[in-house]
Design a protein around this motif. Structure first.
Motif, PDB file in Angstrom:
ATOM      1  N   GLY A 166       0.808  -1.224   0.000  1.00 56.68           N
ATOM      2  CA  GLY A 166       0.000   0.000   0.000  1.00 56.68           C
ATOM      3  C   GLY A 166       0.839   1.271   0.000  1.00 56.68           C
ATOM      4  N   VAL A 167       2.138   1.165  -0.370  1.00 55.12           N
ATOM      5  CA  VAL A 167       3.004   2.359  -0.410  1.00 55.12           C
ATOM      6  C   VAL A 167       3.007   2.884  -1.841  1.00 55.12           C
ATOM      7  N   SER A 168       2.705   4.184  -1.983  1.00 47.64           N
ATOM      8  CA  SER A 168       2.651   4.741  -3.334  1.00 47.64           C
ATOM      9  C   SER A 168       4.012   5.347  -3.699  1.00 47.64           C
ATOM     10  N   VAL A 169       4.589   4.875  -4.794  1.00 50.48           N
ATOM     11  CA  VAL A 169       5.902   5.358  -5.253  1.00 50.48           C
ATOM     12  C   VAL A 169       5.894   5.414  -6.771  1.00 50.48           C
ATOM     13  N   SER A 170       6.881   6.149  -7.329  1.00 52.64           N
ATOM     14  CA  SER A 170       6.962   6.170  -8.787  1.00 52.64           C
ATOM     15  C   SER A 170       8.041   5.195  -9.240  1.00 52.64           C
ATOM     16  N   LEU A 171       7.743   4.463 -10.313  1.00 50.96           N
ATOM     17  CA  LEU A 171       8.696   3.485 -10.841  1.00 50.96           C
ATOM     18  C   LEU A 171       9.984   4.187 -11.267  1.00 50.96           C
ATOM     19  N   ARG A 172       9.826   5.374 -11.846  1.00 52.39           N
ATOM     20  CA  ARG A 172      10.994   6.113 -12.305  1.00 52.39           C
ATOM     21  C   ARG A 172      11.911   6.488 -11.115  1.00 52.39           C
ATOM     22  N   ASP A 173      11.285   6.928  -9.989  1.00 50.57           N
ATOM     23  CA  ASP A 173      12.080   7.281  -8.795  1.00 50.57           C
ATOM     24  C   ASP A 173      12.803   6.049  -8.253  1.00 50.57           C
ATOM     25  N   LEU A 174      12.091   4.918  -8.275  1.00 48.66           N
ATOM     26  CA  LEU A 174      12.704   3.684  -7.756  1.00 48.66           C
ATOM     27  C   LEU A 174      13.905   3.278  -8.598  1.00 48.66           C
ATOM     28  N   LEU A 175      13.770   3.426  -9.916  1.00 50.39           N
ATOM     29  CA  LEU A 175      14.872   3.059 -10.813  1.00 50.39           C
ATOM     30  C   LEU A 175      16.077   3.963 -10.552  1.00 50.39           C
ATOM     31  N   GLU A 176      15.800   5.252 -10.386  1.00 55.48           N
ATOM     32  CA  GLU A 176      16.893   6.200 -10.099  1.00 55.48           C
ATOM     33  C   GLU A 176      17.577   5.843  -8.789  1.00 55.48           C
ATOM     34  N   ASP A 177      16.741   5.510  -7.801  1.00 54.67           N
ATOM     35  CA  ASP A 177      17.253   5.164  -6.473  1.00 54.67           C
ATOM     36  C   ASP A 177      18.133   3.897  -6.553  1.00 54.67           C
ATOM     37  N   ILE A 178      17.671   2.918  -7.305  1.00 49.02           N
ATOM     38  CA  ILE A 178      18.418   1.659  -7.453  1.00 49.02           C
ATOM     39  C   ILE A 178      19.766   1.929  -8.128  1.00 49.02           C
ATOM     40  N   ARG A 179      19.732   2.765  -9.164  1.00 51.28           N
ATOM     41  CA  ARG A 179      20.987   3.082  -9.867  1.00 51.28           C
ATOM     42  C   ARG A 179      21.960   3.822  -8.952  1.00 51.28           C
ATOM     43  N   ALA A 180      21.410   4.740  -8.129  1.00 52.55           N
ATOM     44  CA  ALA A 180      22.274   5.507  -7.214  1.00 52.55           C
ATOM     45  C   ALA A 180      22.898   4.569  -6.181  1.00 52.55           C
ATOM     46  N   ARG A 181      22.088   3.620  -5.668  1.00 46.28           N
ATOM     47  CA  ARG A 181      22.619   2.688  -4.657  1.00 46.28           C
ATOM     48  C   ARG A 181      23.641   1.731  -5.273  1.00 46.28           C
ATOM     49  N   ASP A 182      23.352   1.261  -6.501  1.00 44.31           N
ATOM     50  CA  ASP A 182      24.307   0.388  -7.206  1.00 44.31           C
ATOM     51  C   ASP A 182      25.650   1.108  -7.327  1.00 44.31           C
ATOM     52  N   ASP A 183      25.548   2.377  -7.738  1.00 40.63           N
ATOM     53  CA  ASP A 183      26.768   3.145  -7.982  1.00 40.63           C
ATOM     54  C   ASP A 183      27.576   3.266  -6.682  1.00 40.63           C
ATOM     55  N   ARG A 184      26.873   3.586  -5.576  1.00 42.62           N
ATOM     56  CA  ARG A 184      27.570   3.747  -4.296  1.00 42.62           C
ATOM     57  C   ARG A 184      28.136   2.404  -3.817  1.00 42.62           C
ATOM     58  N   ASP A 185      27.339   1.336  -3.949  1.00 41.45           N
ATOM     59  CA  ASP A 185      27.785   0.023  -3.456  1.00 41.45           C
ATOM     60  C   ASP A 185      28.964  -0.515  -4.278  1.00 41.45           C
ATOM     61  N   MET A 186      28.949  -0.248  -5.616  1.00 38.50           N
ATOM     62  CA  MET A 186      29.995  -0.833  -6.469  1.00 38.50           C
ATOM     63  C   MET A 186      31.277  -0.014  -6.494  1.00 38.50           C
ATOM     64  N   ASN A 187      31.138   1.274  -6.208  1.00 33.32           N
ATOM     65  CA  ASN A 187      32.313   2.139  -6.385  1.00 33.32           C
ATOM     66  C   ASN A 187      32.970   2.612  -5.096  1.00 33.32           C
ATOM     67  N   ARG A 188      32.509   2.118  -3.939  1.00 32.30           N
ATOM     68  CA  ARG A 188      33.169   2.515  -2.700  1.00 32.30           C
ATOM     69  C   ARG A 188      34.500   1.761  -2.603  1.00 32.30           C
ATOM     70  N   ALA A 189      35.418   2.348  -1.823  1.00 31.58           N
ATOM     71  CA  ALA A 189      36.747   1.731  -1.710  1.00 31.58           C
ATOM     72  C   ALA A 189      36.708   0.476  -0.830  1.00 31.58           C
ATOM     73  N   ALA A 190      35.888   0.526   0.237  1.00 36.69           N
ATOM     74  CA  ALA A 190      35.887  -0.588   1.204  1.00 36.69           C
ATOM     75  C   ALA A 190      34.879  -1.658   0.799  1.00 36.69           C
ATOM     76  N   SER A 191      35.371  -2.876   0.542  1.00 34.11           N
ATOM     77  CA  SER A 191      34.506  -4.022   0.212  1.00 34.11           C
ATOM     78  C   SER A 191      33.408  -3.673  -0.791  1.00 34.11           C
ATOM     79  N   PRO A 192      33.773  -3.206  -1.984  1.00 40.77           N
ATOM     80  CA  PRO A 192      32.713  -2.859  -2.940  1.00 40.77           C
ATOM     81  C   PRO A 192      31.925  -4.090  -3.379  1.00 40.77           C
ATOM     82  N   LEU A 193      30.706  -3.842  -3.839  1.00 39.26           N
ATOM     83  CA  LEU A 193      29.876  -4.937  -4.356  1.00 39.26           C
ATOM     84  C   LEU A 193      30.528  -5.502  -5.614  1.00 39.26           C
ATOM     85  N   ALA A 194      30.897  -6.779  -5.559  1.00 39.51           N
ATOM     86  CA  ALA A 194      31.533  -7.439  -6.713  1.00 39.51           C
ATOM     87  C   ALA A 194      31.460  -8.932  -6.484  1.00 39.51           C
ATOM     88  N   PRO A 195      31.375  -9.711  -7.579  1.00 44.33           N
ATOM     89  CA  PRO A 195      31.379 -11.170  -7.372  1.00 44.33           C
ATOM     90  C   PRO A 195      32.763 -11.633  -6.944  1.00 44.33           C
TER      91      PRO A 195
END
Ligand SMILES: Nc1ncnc2c1ncn2[C@@H]1O[C@H](COP(=O)(O)OP(=O)(O)OP(=O)(O)O)[C@@H](O)[C@H]1O
Ligand SMILES: Nc1ccn([C@H]2C[C@H](O)[C@@H](COP(=O)(O)O)O2)c(=O)n1
Length: 225
Positions: A166-195
């Motif tokens: 029942g939470v109202s959100v925009s798909l476009r905002d969610l996509l932007e948010d996901i991309r921003a989090r991916d970028d932060r998680d993958m590009n940080r120096a400490a233990s970045p997201l990577a296989p």
């Protein structure tokens, strides 16, 4: 902690289905479950509650090191308890998600949470879900999965999940948010997201939850027995 307990690590970006698959695998095998993202979320919530500047690495790390938390299980559902209060819903709020992604980039915070994560390792085994389970926290795990999916599919999944609550959100905002989090998680120096080098990469964009589960269970059967 039991060092000879087998560990199954499931890493990947936000919304790839790690938490869903980790819980199903842990239930099927009777293993302990570690949702490492919850530890970063609890640290973020405790720092926000204490009105600590999230960029103050020393103070946030001190909060992480002294977290008074426990995970309670009732009817198969895990709830997160901080200072005696059930905060399971609070830690999933958007402002806490953003704060978690910021505190997770601080090396001293990651260091403060390292042993706490390793302490979850116990017999008959552990399923650990996060971003650096296979690379940093449990590098000797016999089964490592890197679960991914396109950003668009992950945003659609999150959209459906939030709509269902029942939470109202925009798909476009969610996509932007996901991309921003991916970028932060993958590009940080400490233990970045990577296989991890020895991880099996599974792209779940077009694979149903049950089929992903079967693939992971096959891997477990081949590597652990
Ligand atoms: N293979 C799949 N196909 C369709 N939907 C899926 C699939 N895997 C997971 N989902 C759905 O996607 C949503 C997000 O899944 P989940 O919370 O497990 O992701 P996550 O990777 O743990 O995310 P986060 O890191 O942000 O906690 C849930 O609603 C889940 O039911
Ligand atoms: N091992 C981990 C687990 C999580 N994080 C970060 C990534 C997210 O920004 C935040 C919350 O995680 P989620 O609950 O969405 O899986 O914590 C990390 O850096 N390392």
């Amino acid at each position: 902690m039991t060092n000879n307990a087998p560990v199954i690590t499931i890493d990947g970006p936000s919304g790839s289905g790690k938490g869903t698959i980790a819980k199903l695998v842990a239930d099927r095998l009777g293993y302990v479950l570690l949702d490492s993202g919850a530890l970063y979320r609890l640290t973020a919530l405790a720092a926000l509650n204490a009105e600590v500047d999230l960029a103050d690495e020393g103070r946030v790390a001190e909060i992480a090191a002294n977290l008074n938390i426990r995970f309670a299980i009732a009817d198969g559902e895990v709830s997160a308890v901080l200072d005696g209060k059930d905060v399971s819903r609070d830690i999933r709020m958007e402002r806490v998600s953003m704060a978690a992604s910021k505190v997770a980039a601080l090396p001293a915070v990651r260091e403060a949470l390292l042993q706490r994560q390793r302490d979850f390792r116990e017999l008959p085994g552990l399923v650990a879900d996060g971003r650096d389970m296979g690379t940093t926290v449990f590098p000797d795990a016999p089964v490592k999965v890197f679960l991914t999916a396109s950003a668009e599919e992950r945003a659609r999944r999150r959209f459906a999940q939030l709509q269902g609550r029942g939470v109202s959100v925009s798909l476009r905002d969610l996509l932007e948010d996901i991309r921003a989090r991916d970028d932060r998680d993958m590009n940080r120096a400490a233990s970045p997201l990577a296989p991890a080098d020895d991880a099996v990469v599974l792209d779940s964009t077009d694979i149903a939850i049950d089929d992903v589960l079967q693939k992971v269970l096959e891997l477990v059967q081949n590597r652990i027995g």
